[in-house]
Design an enzyme around this catalytic site. Structure first.
Site, PDB file in Angstrom:
ATOM      1  N   SER A 136      38.439 -23.162   9.971  1.00 48.48           N
ATOM      2  CA  SER A 136      36.987 -23.026  10.172  1.00 48.48           C
ATOM      3  C   SER A 136      36.389 -22.173   9.070  1.00 48.48           C
ATOM      4  CB  SER A 136      36.719 -22.358  11.532  1.00 48.48           C
ATOM      5  OG  SER A 136      35.373 -21.965  11.657  1.00 48.48           O
ATOM      6  N   TYR A 149      37.950 -15.517  17.604  1.00 46.08           N
ATOM      7  CA  TYR A 149      38.069 -16.839  16.997  1.00 46.08           C
ATOM      8  C   TYR A 149      38.256 -16.725  15.482  1.00 46.08           C
ATOM      9  CZ  TYR A 149      36.839 -21.606  15.627  1.00 46.08           C
ATOM     10  OH  TYR A 149      36.853 -22.876  15.075  1.00 46.08           O
ATOM     11  N   LYS A 153      41.517 -17.843  13.185  1.00 41.32           N
ATOM     12  CA  LYS A 153      41.429 -18.834  12.110  1.00 41.32           C
ATOM     13  C   LYS A 153      41.807 -18.223  10.755  1.00 41.32           C
ATOM     14  CE  LYS A 153      40.201 -22.557  14.335  1.00 41.32           C
ATOM     15  NZ  LYS A 153      41.070 -23.757  14.380  1.00 41.32           N
TER      16      LYS A 153
END
Length: 244
Positions: A136, A149, A153
């Site tokens: 991402s 998150y 990533k």
């Protein structure tokens, strides 16, 4: 650019919805034998109704042993896309340790688990291959309320580079794609608030979010022999977000 995956067995995780589902369908259209992995049997059943050639396996990637056994059961695999991921958003001061645990289990540890099984088999068969991890833009640019998150990533990006370093001598390439917001059904819902969308769009030079096929196209390229010298990269698919 003609690409064919005839004779290739391709495993796609998180294939029940969104990018993974569209990718599984595309790879099957291009001649590959696709094994679609998802936690939801219902999603897999609907996928097979759309393309009966696709093979499926239902497993919770957060469970190391069950996942390992499930992937071993579908070997050999020539090409792998680690697409499955989870997200949970909260301000940094409110984040709970269990959120980190859940996200790391799926976004990082499961990728290592699935990739180990596939890579070991490739090495044993003395064949090359390609692994693509779906990361991402949040791995490389801080976003509010994305702490767990984004951290997961970022870990995935470094896992990608280290895998590329160690597996490259075995002719196994490992790369990542790092999309911006993608207009899947979930993406459209999550970014339907014009004010929320406006702030993110203001940071993207192209002034729009990514369509699903634009991410799928990049993954297809990285899986194919057209990218035979591409190894260890994290490729933004973000309309220039990370260039700003």
């Amino acid at each position: 650019m003609n690409i064919s995956f005839e004779g290739k067995r391709i495993l796609v995780t998180g294939a029940g919805k969104g990018i993974g589902r569209n990718l599984a369908l595309r790879l099957s259209e291009l001649g590959g034998t696709v094994v679609a992995l998802s936690r939801s049997q219902e999603d897999l059943d609907s996928l097979v109704k759309e393309d009966p050639k696709i093979k499926t396996v239902a497993v919770d990637l957060a469970n190391w042993d069950e996942t390992k056994n499930a992937v071993q059961g579908v070997l050999p695999i020539d090409l792998l896309v680690n697409n499955a991921a989870m997200a949970s958003l909260a301000p940094f001061v409110d984040i709970k340790p269990e959120v980190f645990e859940v996200l790391y289990n799926v976004n990082v540890i499961a990728v290592a688990n699935v990739s180990q099984v596939v890579a070991r088999d490739m090495i044993a068969r003395k064949v090359g291959g390609s692994i693509v991890n779906v990361s991402s833009q949040a791995s490389q640019n801080a976003l509010k309320e994305h702490v767990a998150y984004s951290a997961s990533k970022a870990a995935l990006d470094m896992l990608t580079r280290t895998m590329a370093l160690e597996l490259g001598p075995c002719n196994i390439r490992v790369n990542a794609v790092n999309p911006t917001v993608v207009l899947t059904k979930m993406g459209k819902l999550a970014w339907s608030d014009p004010e929320k969308a406006r702030e993110m769009l203001s940071k993207i030079p192209m002034g729009r979010f990514a369509e699903v096929h634009e991410v799928v196209d990049v993954i297809v390229y990285l899986l194919s022999e057209r990218s035979s010298m591409v190894n260890g990269i994290t490729l933004p698919v973000d309309g220039g977000f990370l260039a700003v």
